[in-house]
Structure formats: structure tokens, C-alpha cells
Motif scaffolding. Structure first.
Motif, mmCIF file in Angstrom:
data_model
loop_
_atom_site.group_PDB
_atom_site.id
_atom_site.type_symbol
_atom_site.label_atom_id
_atom_site.label_comp_id
_atom_site.label_asym_id
_atom_site.label_seq_id
_atom_site.Cartn_x
_atom_site.Cartn_y
_atom_site.Cartn_z
ATOM 1 N N UNK A 93 -4.332 2.500 44.306
ATOM 2 C CA UNK A 93 -3.988 3.351 43.169
ATOM 3 C C UNK A 93 -5.000 3.190 42.040
ATOM 4 N N UNK A 94 -5.454 1.948 41.825
ATOM 5 C CA UNK A 94 -6.354 1.666 40.701
ATOM 6 C C UNK A 94 -7.832 1.805 41.039
ATOM 7 N N UNK A 95 -8.144 2.036 42.313
ATOM 8 C CA UNK A 95 -9.547 2.037 42.740
ATOM 9 C C UNK A 95 -10.369 3.049 41.947
ATOM 10 N N UNK A 99 -10.767 0.860 32.508
ATOM 11 C CA UNK A 99 -9.667 0.446 31.618
ATOM 12 C C UNK A 99 -8.362 0.249 32.392
ATOM 13 N N UNK A 100 -8.438 -0.560 33.442
ATOM 14 C CA UNK A 100 -7.290 -0.788 34.328
ATOM 15 C C UNK A 100 -6.077 -1.280 33.558
ATOM 16 N N UNK A 101 -6.301 -2.164 32.596
ATOM 17 C CA UNK A 101 -5.172 -2.735 31.846
ATOM 18 C C UNK A 101 -4.385 -1.648 31.113
ATOM 19 N N UNK A 102 -5.072 -0.588 30.674
ATOM 20 C CA UNK A 102 -4.402 0.465 29.914
ATOM 21 C C UNK A 102 -3.516 1.351 30.787
ATOM 22 N N UNK A 103 -3.823 1.414 32.066
ATOM 23 C CA UNK A 103 -3.068 2.339 32.928
ATOM 24 C C UNK A 103 -2.001 1.631 33.760
ATOM 25 N N UNK A 104 -1.948 0.299 33.697
ATOM 26 C CA UNK A 104 -0.973 -0.409 34.531
ATOM 27 C C UNK A 104 0.459 0.015 34.227
ATOM 28 N N UNK A 105 0.768 0.236 32.961
ATOM 29 C CA UNK A 105 2.132 0.662 32.602
ATOM 30 C C UNK A 105 2.459 2.012 33.231
ATOM 31 N N UNK A 106 1.475 2.898 33.240
ATOM 32 C CA UNK A 106 1.699 4.222 33.830
ATOM 33 C C UNK A 106 1.823 4.113 35.347
ATOM 34 N N UNK A 107 1.046 3.222 35.948
ATOM 35 C CA UNK A 107 1.166 2.997 37.390
ATOM 36 C C UNK A 107 2.576 2.555 37.727
ATOM 37 N N UNK A 141 -1.754 11.096 40.117
ATOM 38 C CA UNK A 141 -1.084 11.309 38.829
ATOM 39 C C UNK A 141 -1.594 10.378 37.736
ATOM 40 N N UNK A 142 -1.887 9.117 38.063
ATOM 41 C CA UNK A 142 -2.261 8.156 37.022
ATOM 42 C C UNK A 142 -3.653 8.435 36.460
ATOM 43 N N UNK A 143 -4.408 9.299 37.108
ATOM 44 C CA UNK A 143 -5.755 9.579 36.620
ATOM 45 C C UNK A 143 -5.775 10.552 35.442
ATOM 46 N N UNK A 144 -4.683 11.227 35.194
ATOM 47 C CA UNK A 144 -4.572 12.143 34.056
ATOM 48 C C UNK A 144 -5.709 13.168 34.037
ATOM 49 N N UNK A 145 -6.062 13.663 35.211
ATOM 50 C CA UNK A 145 -7.071 14.723 35.272
ATOM 51 C C UNK A 145 -6.495 16.010 34.708
ATOM 52 N N UNK A 146 -7.370 16.894 34.288
ATOM 53 C CA UNK A 146 -6.909 18.168 33.735
ATOM 54 C C UNK A 146 -6.386 19.107 34.808
ATOM 55 N N UNK A 147 -6.761 18.856 36.058
ATOM 56 C CA UNK A 147 -6.311 19.700 37.163
ATOM 57 C C UNK A 147 -5.895 18.813 38.328
ATOM 58 N N UNK A 148 -4.683 19.032 38.826
ATOM 59 C CA UNK A 148 -4.133 18.279 39.956
ATOM 60 C C UNK A 148 -4.007 19.216 41.142
#
Length: 365
Positions: A93-95, A99-107, A141-148
Motif C-alpha cells: 500500500x505504501x510502496x 511522507x509515509x508517516x503522514x499517510x499512515x492514518x489514512x491507510x 485511494x491513499x494516493x489522493x490522485x486527482x483521477x481514480x
């Protein structure tokens, strides 16, 4: 946000031809069609994984037709998931993320929603197909891209969980407002999730509209058939009354009253259709609702196919209006109604249909 202009792509003998679509920012847009219609090819073109032969792809007003996929920065969930076998679920998921620490909560939040938190330490080889699919969705989803971009994202997930995840995804979309392009062959999935739908059949867009228009106002017989309009019949226009909003279509031995549609004239050969669930069985001794009085037929049940929660009834008109067909209408009713009405093969019944439930097309369209 995303615009496809006259896009074409050739894959062997298959041609994706003259695709014109427009997806608004924040829209949940579904490309719906049967297997083999070109849905995955089209999504791969948008993702930059496949070269287009003609046309242009715009993203936020910029031509990205020849920009490589890694520079488009879209989140993409392919059908085959593409998980790294040497990494566990959490690492997958994190690969590649900064800023891995910032997204861990969202993961953790998405992992709870998609029920994969207990899988974090497992390798892909230890996961079922449905588990892999959920991991791939969370990773996107955790990447917060503008297009999924989602390619049949729920196809390997059990039905009970799949439907729960539809509603979770809808909530996630409402919360974050990400623009989503989702492809599926599943009608219920498309209706549950979508704002707008494009129907892709044999490499061509047959209809693009808001989901209710696609489901209840198909533009031609091809779309109607795919959307479940099983009763597709042929006739000739006998009467047109624009003021009274009606047309009368004459068939071999009976007539059907439909709404008025522009573009037809007396004598035109037409095809018309109605959903099986729109044909109602009338109960003896009860007054017929005004909306059903235009089209009432007496006949007999020729066959019944049970589906668990519902039954399909094959109805044949008897007496005046009897045809040479094996059956005239296909009707779908809930199982409890079938029991309550004490129906069986051979039962004599009356049926009715709303004229506004009937769609009319020129023959061959």
C-alpha cells in the motif's frame, strides 16, 4: 476534467472507434458494457498504458495523449491487481509514496473500511482474489490522485461484501470528491455508484447520460436489450395523437398504446420495449389503476422460471389478440407476490402495463 475527443484504438481485430466522452471534476463516471466491449482497452488508453491511433485525451484542459503513464499521476486499479509478491500488504500500500508517516492514518482508515487491516503482514500469495482486490483499491485511494481509474474493482469479491463496499465507496467519493472512472458489466453496481454512465458496446459509445436516463430511457434497442428490456417487439404505427400524448402500435393480433415520441409518422415500422418488472398482474375484483388502463391483456401463464427472490413468468395472450408466438410477454415479480397470487403454469391472468413505461425506436436502431 477529462475529455476524450474522437478517440480510436486498434487491438488486433478489435476497434475502439470514435469515442467522445466528458467527465466533470468530482464526478463518479461509469463505463458500462458487456464483456468484450472494449472497456479495459478504453481505461488503459486514459491511463496511458495503451497508445491511441486517433483522437485526443484532455485532462484539465491539457492534451495528455502522448504523456507517459507515470507522468499522468492517475491512481489505477487494474483487473489483475499487480501487487508486489516480495512485499507484505502494508508495504504494498505504501510502496513508492513520499511522507509515509503522514499517510499512515489514512491507510488505517481505508483499511478499516475495506476490512484488510488484519492482512497487513501477509504476502500477496497468502491472499484470496477478493482480498487482493481490496488491497489494490486501498493502495489507489491513499494516493489522493486527482483521477481514480477502477477496472472491474469488485469482480472477485463475495456478493454480500461487494454490496457493502459499494456503499462505502460512495461515501468515500462524497467525502473526498475524487473524480472516478469506473468500468463494469454489472448493472446494479453501475446504478449504485454512478453519477453518469456511458454504455460501451462493440467498441462504440451507444449512450452517455445521467444514470436514470440510461436505465429508464435507453436511446436504442441495443442499449435497451443490455439494460434488461426483455420485451422487445415489432409493430407498425397505427395512430398518433400528440395532444393526448399517445401512439397506437399495431402488432400481428393486438395493439399497444405508448407515449408520443417525436420523429415518427403513421405507418412507420417500429420496435418497442418494456421492462419485465413494469408488466403488472391484475388481481381479480380490484379496480385497475388509471395509469394501467391503456394496456390490459388477458391470457395464460405458459412457463415460470424461479430465481429465488423473484420469478420470471412467460405470458401468452389468449382469445382476441392471440398470436402464434410461444409467449408474448416476459414478466418479473417478487417471489412473495407469486405465492400470494397463487400462480402456476396454466393460470389464467390479466396483465397491464403503463404506457409511459414503453420505449419506442425506429426498426433497426
Amino acid at each position: 476534467m477529462v475529455k476524450l475527443q474522437s478517440l480510436s484504438c486498434c487491438e488486433g481485430n478489435f476497434l475502439l472507434s470514435d469515442i467522445n466522452l466528458h467527465m466533470e471534476k468530482g464526478e463518479y463516471f461509469t463505463i458500462l458494457g458487456p464483456t468484450g466491449s472494449g472497456k479495459t482497452i478504453l481505461l488503459e488508453c486514459i491511463a496511458g498504458l495503451r497508445k491511441i491511433t486517433e483522437g485526443t485525451i484532455y485532462f484539465k484542459g491539457k492534451d495528455i495523449s502522448h504523456i507517459p503513464p507515470e507522468k499522468r499521476n492517475f491512481a489505477y486499479v487494474p483487473q489483475d491487481f499487480v501487487l508486489f509478491p516480495f512485499l507484505n500488504v502494508f508495504e504494498n500500500i505504501l510502496f513508492g509514496m513520499k511522507n509515509v508517516d503522514k499517510v499512515k492514518a489514512k491507510v488505517n482508515e481505508f483499511a478499516e473500511i475495506f476490512r484488510i487491516k488484519e492482512l497487513f503482514q501477509r504476502k500477496p500469495e497468502e491472499l484470496s482474489g477478493g482480498e487482493k482486490q481490496r488491497v489494490a483499491i486501498v493502495r489507489a485511494l491513499v494516493r489522493e490522485s486527482e483521477l481514480l481509474l477502477l477496472d472491474e474493482p469488485y469482480s472477485s469479491i463475495d456478493e454480500s461484501l461487494r454490496k457493502k463496499l459499494w456503499f462505502e465507496m460512495r461515501e468515500i467519493h462524497n467525502r473526498f470528491g475524487t473524480t472516478v472512472i469506473h468500468i463494469t458489466h454489472d448493472l446494479e453496481e453501475a446504478y449504485t455508484l454512478s453519477d453518469k454512465i456511458a454504455v460501451l458496446i462493440d467498441g462504440r459509445i451507444e449512450q452517455e447520460a445521467l444514470k436514470d436516463d440510461v436505465f429508464y430511457n435507453p436511446v436504442n434497442k441495443t442499449v435497451a436489450s443490455f439494460m434488461g428490456f426483455r420485451n422487445i417487439l415489432n409493430g407498425r404505427i397505427k395512430e398518433i395523437d400528440k395532444e393526448d400524448n399517445k401512439m397506437v402500435i399495431a402488432l400481428e393480433c393486438y395493439e399497444v398504446i405508448t407515449p408520443f415520441f417525436e420523429g415518427f409518422k403513421l405507418g412507420d415500422k417500429v420496435e418497442f420495449c418494456v421492462l419485465p418488472q413494469e408488466i403488472k398482474i391484475l388481481r381479480d375484483g380490484r379496480e385497475i389503476r388509471e395509469s394501467l388502463k391503456d394496456n390490459v391483456f388477458s391470457g395464460r401463464i405458459e412457463n415460470v422460471i424461479p430465481h429465488g427472490v423473484s420469478h420470471t413468468i412467460y405470458f401468452k395472450i389468449k382469445g382476441e389478440g392471440e398470436t402464434t408466438e410461444q409467449y408474448d410477454f416476459e414478466i418479473n415479480i417478487p417471489y412473495y407476490n407469486f405465492l400470494r397470487l397463487n400462480l402456476a403454469v396454466g393460470s389464467s391472468i390479466r396483465v397491464a402495463m403503463r404506457k409511459n413505461a414503453i420505449k419506442v425506436f425506429p426498426t433497426g436502431k
